[in-house]
Design a protein around this motif. Sequence first.
Motif, mmCIF file in Angstrom:
data_model
loop_
_atom_site.group_PDB
_atom_site.id
_atom_site.type_symbol
_atom_site.label_atom_id
_atom_site.label_comp_id
_atom_site.label_asym_id
_atom_site.label_seq_id
_atom_site.Cartn_x
_atom_site.Cartn_y
_atom_site.Cartn_z
ATOM 1 N N GLY A 40 0.817 -1.213 0.000
ATOM 2 C CA GLY A 40 0.000 0.000 0.000
ATOM 3 C C GLY A 40 0.850 1.261 0.000
ATOM 4 N N LYS A 41 1.939 1.225 0.752
ATOM 5 C CA LYS A 41 2.818 2.391 0.841
ATOM 6 C C LYS A 41 3.479 2.650 -0.510
ATOM 7 N N ALA A 42 3.945 1.581 -1.132
ATOM 8 C CA ALA A 42 4.593 1.721 -2.445
ATOM 9 C C ALA A 42 3.604 2.293 -3.462
ATOM 10 N N GLU A 43 2.383 1.781 -3.442
ATOM 11 C CA GLU A 43 1.361 2.247 -4.391
ATOM 12 C C GLU A 43 1.021 3.712 -4.160
ATOM 13 N N LEU A 44 0.900 4.070 -2.885
ATOM 14 C CA LEU A 44 0.528 5.439 -2.546
ATOM 15 C C LEU A 44 1.622 6.419 -2.954
ATOM 16 N N LEU A 45 2.867 6.062 -2.656
ATOM 17 C CA LEU A 45 3.983 6.944 -2.996
ATOM 18 C C LEU A 45 4.094 7.105 -4.514
ATOM 19 N N GLU A 52 1.582 6.830 -6.610
ATOM 20 C CA GLU A 52 0.439 7.647 -7.025
ATOM 21 C C GLU A 52 0.718 9.127 -6.752
ATOM 22 N N TRP A 53 1.330 9.405 -5.621
ATOM 23 C CA TRP A 53 1.610 10.799 -5.250
ATOM 24 C C TRP A 53 2.692 11.413 -6.135
ATOM 25 N N ALA A 54 3.592 10.531 -6.601
ATOM 26 C CA ALA A 54 4.674 11.025 -7.445
ATOM 27 C C ALA A 54 4.138 11.474 -8.800
ATOM 28 N N ALA A 55 3.049 10.853 -9.236
ATOM 29 C CA ALA A 55 2.432 11.226 -10.515
ATOM 30 C C ALA A 55 1.627 12.502 -10.321
ATOM 31 N N PRO A 56 1.424 13.276 -11.403
ATOM 32 C CA PRO A 56 0.640 14.493 -11.254
ATOM 33 C C PRO A 56 -0.797 14.178 -10.831
ATOM 34 N N ALA A 57 -1.375 15.063 -10.022
ATOM 35 C CA ALA A 57 -2.732 14.853 -9.527
ATOM 36 C C ALA A 57 -3.709 14.777 -10.692
ATOM 37 N N PRO A 58 -4.620 13.800 -10.680
ATOM 38 C CA PRO A 58 -5.558 13.627 -11.799
ATOM 39 C C PRO A 58 -6.499 14.816 -11.973
ATOM 40 N N THR A 59 -7.072 15.296 -10.883
ATOM 41 C CA THR A 59 -7.965 16.441 -10.992
ATOM 42 C C THR A 59 -7.448 17.503 -10.035
ATOM 43 N N ALA A 60 -6.433 18.195 -10.492
ATOM 44 C CA ALA A 60 -5.821 19.216 -9.642
ATOM 45 C C ALA A 60 -6.824 20.335 -9.390
ATOM 46 N N THR A 61 -7.019 20.639 -8.130
ATOM 47 C CA THR A 61 -7.946 21.706 -7.802
ATOM 48 C C THR A 61 -7.173 22.792 -7.067
ATOM 49 N N PRO A 96 -8.211 13.950 -2.603
ATOM 50 C CA PRO A 96 -9.451 13.700 -3.303
ATOM 51 C C PRO A 96 -10.163 12.501 -2.687
ATOM 52 N N ALA A 97 -11.481 12.426 -2.873
ATOM 53 C CA ALA A 97 -12.223 11.282 -2.365
ATOM 54 C C ALA A 97 -11.654 10.017 -2.997
ATOM 55 N N VAL A 98 -11.579 8.957 -2.228
ATOM 56 C CA VAL A 98 -10.990 7.723 -2.736
ATOM 57 C C VAL A 98 -12.020 6.605 -2.704
ATOM 58 N N GLU A 99 -11.722 5.574 -3.447
ATOM 59 C CA GLU A 99 -12.580 4.399 -3.472
ATOM 60 C C GLU A 99 -12.308 3.553 -2.230
ATOM 61 N N LEU A 100 -13.301 2.785 -1.821
ATOM 62 C CA LEU A 100 -13.127 1.856 -0.714
ATOM 63 C C LEU A 100 -11.939 0.947 -1.002
ATOM 64 N N GLY A 101 -11.069 0.813 -0.027
ATOM 65 C CA GLY A 101 -9.924 -0.077 -0.183
ATOM 66 C C GLY A 101 -8.683 0.601 -0.719
ATOM 67 N N ASP A 102 -8.812 1.834 -1.180
ATOM 68 C CA ASP A 102 -7.640 2.567 -1.666
ATOM 69 C C ASP A 102 -6.833 3.127 -0.501
ATOM 70 N N GLY A 103 -5.541 3.294 -0.721
ATOM 71 C CA GLY A 103 -4.719 3.989 0.257
ATOM 72 C C GLY A 103 -5.099 5.463 0.264
#
Lengths: 64, 225
Positions: free
Chosen positions: B42-47, B49-58, B67-74
């Motif tokens: 989970g930590k590897a996936e999250l890091l 994901e964070w390294a990539a640009p935000a999908p819907t930058a606000t 951003p709101a996340v799906e059930l089971g997401d980090g």
Amino acid sequence: MYVWIWRHLPGGLAGKVAGSVLLLAAAAAFLFLVVFPAVEPRLPFNDVTVDPSSLRAGPQAFGE
Amino acid sequence: MLAKALRGVGQTLITFGVVILFFCAYELWFTGLETRAEQKKGKAELLEEWAAPAPTATTAPNAPSAPAVELGDGLAILRIPRIGRDYAKVVFEGVRMSDLKRGPGHYPGTALPGQVGNFVVSGHRTTYGAPFGQQEELALGDAIVVETRDRWFTYRVVLEEIVSPRDVAVILPVPRKPGARPTTALLTMTTCHPKYSARQRLITTAELVATEMKTAGRLPAALQG
């Protein structure tokens, strides 16, 4: 039962010991991988949330 | 005949005893192996994901930082210096049994990290790696740091209590005040109490004291030293 198993294990003393270890390992694996995961949700001591059932009322009650 | 029957009973009882011991080993040790692997993943996936640009930058100033996340997401990484310098747990979205097996879980619908309201996280105390096994060691004023994609949120413990499992008022946006409009950002940790039991719940509430943007090589004050 254990006596019966011991008598029926083949291969002299070494074979019997090896067979016992193998049977024990198989029994432990069955417990750890099948029985315990199935039993666990029925036991209460893993509950850490406050009444999750009421959360089904909808997120509006808790969100902002 | 009687001796044989008694021996059978004795063997059966010993077998039950051994099975119970095995079950303890399963709960306290074996379940943690699964959690450790899930946390690492989970930590590897999250890091990543964070390294990539935000999908819907606000850029709205009041937008939730995560951003709101799906059930089971980090969702975030929780750090508690009091428990350990390297204590860092991935918080997953959801408090289903399957979520909590992987680490601390965020109650869906409660506030997100840093948001005004109550960011509520539950975790196991003795099993599944016991992420909240040392929750009781937290003292008033201790820091709880939540890391999201771009921010560090530092909370300080303001309240510790032991409540009934039915006491949902502790996870309201304003705890104990149904319907009240929240004005502060809180974080609430819940776990079972007493240890090895589920008779009550241990509740630790903290208040947001600092929000910092993440910049390379700089940790929030609470994590320094």
